[in-house]
Scaffold this motif. Structure first.
Motif, PDB file in Angstrom:
ATOM      1  N   ASP A 129       4.081  -2.260 -31.699  1.00  0.00           N
ATOM      2  CA  ASP A 129       4.149  -1.935 -33.118  1.00  0.00           C
ATOM      3  C   ASP A 129       5.571  -1.670 -33.597  1.00  0.00           C
ATOM      4  N   ARG A 130       6.510  -1.493 -32.641  1.00  0.00           N
ATOM      5  CA  ARG A 130       7.906  -1.285 -33.021  1.00  0.00           C
ATOM      6  C   ARG A 130       8.793  -1.608 -31.823  1.00  0.00           C
ATOM      7  N   ILE A 131      10.087  -1.766 -32.098  1.00  0.00           N
ATOM      8  CA  ILE A 131      11.037  -2.035 -31.027  1.00  0.00           C
ATOM      9  C   ILE A 131      11.295  -0.746 -30.260  1.00  0.00           C
ATOM     10  N   ASN A 132      11.453  -0.873 -28.959  1.00  0.00           N
ATOM     11  CA  ASN A 132      11.731   0.241 -28.067  1.00  0.00           C
ATOM     12  C   ASN A 132      12.999   0.968 -28.539  1.00  0.00           C
ATOM     13  N   PRO A 133      12.899   2.265 -28.864  1.00  0.00           N
ATOM     14  CA  PRO A 133      14.076   2.996 -29.351  1.00  0.00           C
ATOM     15  C   PRO A 133      15.233   3.016 -28.350  1.00  0.00           C
ATOM     16  N   ALA A 134      14.935   3.032 -27.056  1.00  0.00           N
ATOM     17  CA  ALA A 134      16.008   3.010 -26.052  1.00  0.00           C
ATOM     18  C   ALA A 134      16.726   1.662 -26.073  1.00  0.00           C
ATOM     19  N   ALA A 135      16.000   0.575 -26.327  1.00  0.00           N
ATOM     20  CA  ALA A 135      16.630  -0.747 -26.442  1.00  0.00           C
ATOM     21  C   ALA A 135      17.527  -0.792 -27.678  1.00  0.00           C
TER      22      ALA A 135
ATOM     23  N   GLY B   2       7.802 -31.245 -21.854  1.00  0.00           N
ATOM     24  CA  GLY B   2       9.051 -31.608 -22.505  1.00  0.00           C
ATOM     25  C   GLY B   2       9.897 -30.430 -22.946  1.00  0.00           C
ATOM     26  N   LYS B   3       9.384 -29.224 -22.785  1.00  0.00           N
ATOM     27  CA  LYS B   3      10.172 -28.035 -23.133  1.00  0.00           C
ATOM     28  C   LYS B   3      10.889 -27.542 -21.885  1.00  0.00           C
ATOM     29  N   ARG B   4      12.049 -26.983 -22.089  1.00  0.00           N
ATOM     30  CA  ARG B   4      12.784 -26.384 -20.978  1.00  0.00           C
ATOM     31  C   ARG B   4      12.396 -24.917 -20.896  1.00  0.00           C
ATOM     32  N   TYR B   5      11.926 -24.507 -19.729  1.00  0.00           N
ATOM     33  CA  TYR B   5      11.508 -23.125 -19.515  1.00  0.00           C
ATOM     34  C   TYR B   5      12.429 -22.450 -18.517  1.00  0.00           C
ATOM     35  N   LEU B   6      12.795 -21.224 -18.828  1.00  0.00           N
ATOM     36  CA  LEU B   6      13.525 -20.365 -17.900  1.00  0.00           C
ATOM     37  C   LEU B   6      12.716 -19.081 -17.778  1.00  0.00           C
ATOM     38  N   ASP B   7      12.583 -18.566 -16.571  1.00  0.00           N
ATOM     39  CA  ASP B   7      11.907 -17.288 -16.398  1.00  0.00           C
ATOM     40  C   ASP B   7      12.924 -16.287 -15.882  1.00  0.00           C
ATOM     41  N   TRP B   8      13.193 -15.289 -16.685  1.00  0.00           N
ATOM     42  CA  TRP B   8      14.159 -14.257 -16.316  1.00  0.00           C
ATOM     43  C   TRP B   8      13.399 -13.036 -15.821  1.00  0.00           C
ATOM     44  N   ALA B   9      13.506 -12.754 -14.529  1.00  0.00           N
ATOM     45  CA  ALA B   9      12.881 -11.562 -13.953  1.00  0.00           C
ATOM     46  C   ALA B   9      13.773 -10.368 -14.277  1.00  0.00           C
ATOM     47  N   LEU B  10      13.348  -9.569 -15.232  1.00  0.00           N
ATOM     48  CA  LEU B  10      14.100  -8.399 -15.675  1.00  0.00           C
ATOM     49  C   LEU B  10      13.183  -7.184 -15.652  1.00  0.00           C
ATOM     50  N   ASP B  11      13.737  -6.037 -15.332  1.00  0.00           N
ATOM     51  CA  ASP B  11      12.955  -4.804 -15.404  1.00  0.00           C
ATOM     52  C   ASP B  11      12.484  -4.590 -16.836  1.00  0.00           C
ATOM     53  N   ASP B  12      11.300  -4.019 -16.970  1.00  0.00           N
ATOM     54  CA  ASP B  12      10.743  -3.736 -18.284  1.00  0.00           C
ATOM     55  C   ASP B  12      11.283  -2.397 -18.770  1.00  0.00           C
ATOM     56  N   PRO B  13      11.943  -2.371 -19.944  1.00  0.00           N
ATOM     57  CA  PRO B  13      12.483  -1.114 -20.444  1.00  0.00           C
ATOM     58  C   PRO B  13      11.438  -0.183 -21.068  1.00  0.00           C
ATOM     59  N   ALA B  14      10.177  -0.620 -21.157  1.00  0.00           N
ATOM     60  CA  ALA B  14       9.146   0.205 -21.799  1.00  0.00           C
ATOM     61  C   ALA B  14       9.054   1.564 -21.113  1.00  0.00           C
ATOM     62  N   GLY B  15       9.101   2.607 -21.922  1.00  0.00           N
ATOM     63  CA  GLY B  15       8.961   3.958 -21.408  1.00  0.00           C
ATOM     64  C   GLY B  15      10.194   4.500 -20.702  1.00  0.00           C
ATOM     65  N   GLN B  16      11.280   3.748 -20.695  1.00  0.00           N
ATOM     66  CA  GLN B  16      12.506   4.161 -20.023  1.00  0.00           C
ATOM     67  C   GLN B  16      13.463   4.792 -21.025  1.00  0.00           C
ATOM     68  N   GLY B  17      14.327   5.657 -20.526  1.00  0.00           N
ATOM     69  CA  GLY B  17      15.380   6.221 -21.354  1.00  0.00           C
ATOM     70  C   GLY B  17      16.550   5.258 -21.442  1.00  0.00           C
TER      71      GLY B  17
END
Length: 138
Positions: free
Chosen positions: A43-49, A93-108
């Motif tokens: 419902d909103r962007i992560n405030p820490a992000a 026909g689409k170029r896909y990249l998968d970036w394995a990144l930690d999820d910032p949800a709930g993080q400071g």
């Protein structure tokens, strides 16, 4: 060459994909069309992000989580997924990249800063691949 378009996708479209879109807009200006979406948008962007990006001089407070649509995927040249798994539609026909990144949800903000910096590194790499010049790092 036509202006490339990039779609960043994560589950909630509230952290990683918003930071990536913010970096790409900041570094590429109008040279790249930027989209972001989530398979189950929050419902909103992560405030820490928001705070971590503000520390880097990038304001993402005006962005809102958006639902991922097939139209957004079809309209994009490169689709960068970040942990949305099987919820991300795949089109031939689409170029896909998968970036394995930690999820910032709930993080400071302390935990989000390294994610922000890794996102910047990857966005700069993507710009190099797209042959779009980016300003030097401060």
């Amino acid at each position: 060459m036509t202006r490339p378009s990039v779609l960043f996708v994560c589950v909630h479209n509230a952290g990683r994909s918003q930071m990536a879109a913010g970096w790409l807009r900041h570094l590429a200006g109008d040279a790249v069309e930027v989209r972001s979406a989530g398979s189950m948008p929050g419902d909103r962007i992560n405030p820490a992000a928001v705070e971590a990006m503000a520390e880097a001089g990038i304001d993402i407070t005006d962005q809102r989580p958006r639902v991922l649509t097939t139209d957004a995927v079809e309209a994009s040249d490169v689709v960068v997924t970040m942990g949305c798994g099987d919820a991300c539609p795949v089109f031939p026909g689409k170029r896909y990249l998968d970036w394995a990144l930690d999820d910032p949800a709930g993080q400071g903000v302390e935990a989000v800063r390294p994610i922000r910096d890794e996102v910047e590194r990857r966005v700069r790499g993507l710009l190099a691949e797209l042959e779009v010049p980016a300003p030097a790092r401060d």
